[in-house]
Write a protein that holds these residues in place. Structure first.
Motif, PDB file in Angstrom:
ATOM      1  N   PRO A   1      -0.108 -36.067  13.064  1.00 53.91           N
ATOM      2  CA  PRO A   1      -0.109 -37.522  12.854  1.00 53.91           C
ATOM      3  C   PRO A   1      -1.543 -38.023  12.677  1.00 53.91           C
ATOM      4  CG  PRO A   1       0.181 -37.012  15.181  1.00 53.91           C
ATOM      5  CD  PRO A   1       0.211 -35.706  14.442  1.00 53.91           C
ATOM      6  N   THR A   2      -1.679 -39.141  11.998  1.00 57.67           N
ATOM      7  CA  THR A   2      -2.995 -39.773  11.904  1.00 57.67           C
ATOM      8  C   THR A   2      -3.339 -40.341  13.279  1.00 57.67           C
ATOM      9  OG1 THR A   2      -2.127 -41.951  11.364  1.00 57.67           O
ATOM     10  CG2 THR A   2      -2.555 -40.457   9.506  1.00 57.67           C
ATOM     11  N   ILE A   3      -4.573 -40.711  13.471  1.00 60.53           N
ATOM     12  CA  ILE A   3      -4.974 -41.307  14.744  1.00 60.53           C
ATOM     13  C   ILE A   3      -4.182 -42.581  14.999  1.00 60.53           C
ATOM     14  CG2 ILE A   3      -6.881 -42.454  15.945  1.00 60.53           C
ATOM     15  CD1 ILE A   3      -8.737 -40.373  14.673  1.00 60.53           C
ATOM     16  N   GLU A   4      -3.999 -43.383  13.945  1.00 61.77           N
ATOM     17  CA  GLU A   4      -3.241 -44.623  14.096  1.00 61.77           C
ATOM     18  C   GLU A   4      -1.800 -44.348  14.515  1.00 61.77           C
ATOM     19  OE1 GLU A   4      -5.082 -43.913  11.326  1.00 61.77           O
ATOM     20  OE2 GLU A   4      -6.778 -45.199  11.828  1.00 61.77           O
ATOM     21  N   GLU A   5      -1.166 -43.338  13.907  1.00 64.07           N
ATOM     22  CA  GLU A   5       0.209 -42.983  14.270  1.00 64.07           C
ATOM     23  C   GLU A   5       0.283 -42.504  15.718  1.00 64.07           C
ATOM     24  OE1 GLU A   5       1.809 -41.490   9.889  1.00 64.07           O
ATOM     25  OE2 GLU A   5       0.831 -40.055  11.231  1.00 64.07           O
TER      26      GLU A   5
END
Length: 81
Positions: free
Chosen positions: A44-48
């Motif tokens: 996952p991305t950091i935001e996710e």
């Protein structure tokens, strides 16, 4: 059908490290990079990740954390003054 990706201008020392790693794993450099790209895409991305972790209830409060740290650290050296 799969897509082709071309990476230009890789430093010689970086390519040598990739080649060593690929050889240690018994694969080619393109196969090593294909696996790493798949692994990267699955993360996952950091935001996710932050969005997901913010939804979880915390099993411990901030006050409990501070209390545990204070207990582990012991009294302040100048607390008697």
């Amino acid at each position: 059908m799969g897509k082709t990706v071309q990476i230009r201008d890789i430093d010689d020392d970086v390519y040598a490290a990739l080649a060593r790693r690929a050889a240690e794993g018994g694969v080619t450099v393109p196969e090593l990079l294909r696996r790493e790209a798949a692994r990267l895409a699955a993360r996952p991305t950091i935001e996710e990740w932050l969005s997901r972790t913010r939804r979880r209830p915390s099993p411990i409060t901030s006050a409990e954390i501070v209390e545990a740290l204070d207990e582990a650290r012991g009294p302040w050296p100048d607390a008697d003054r």
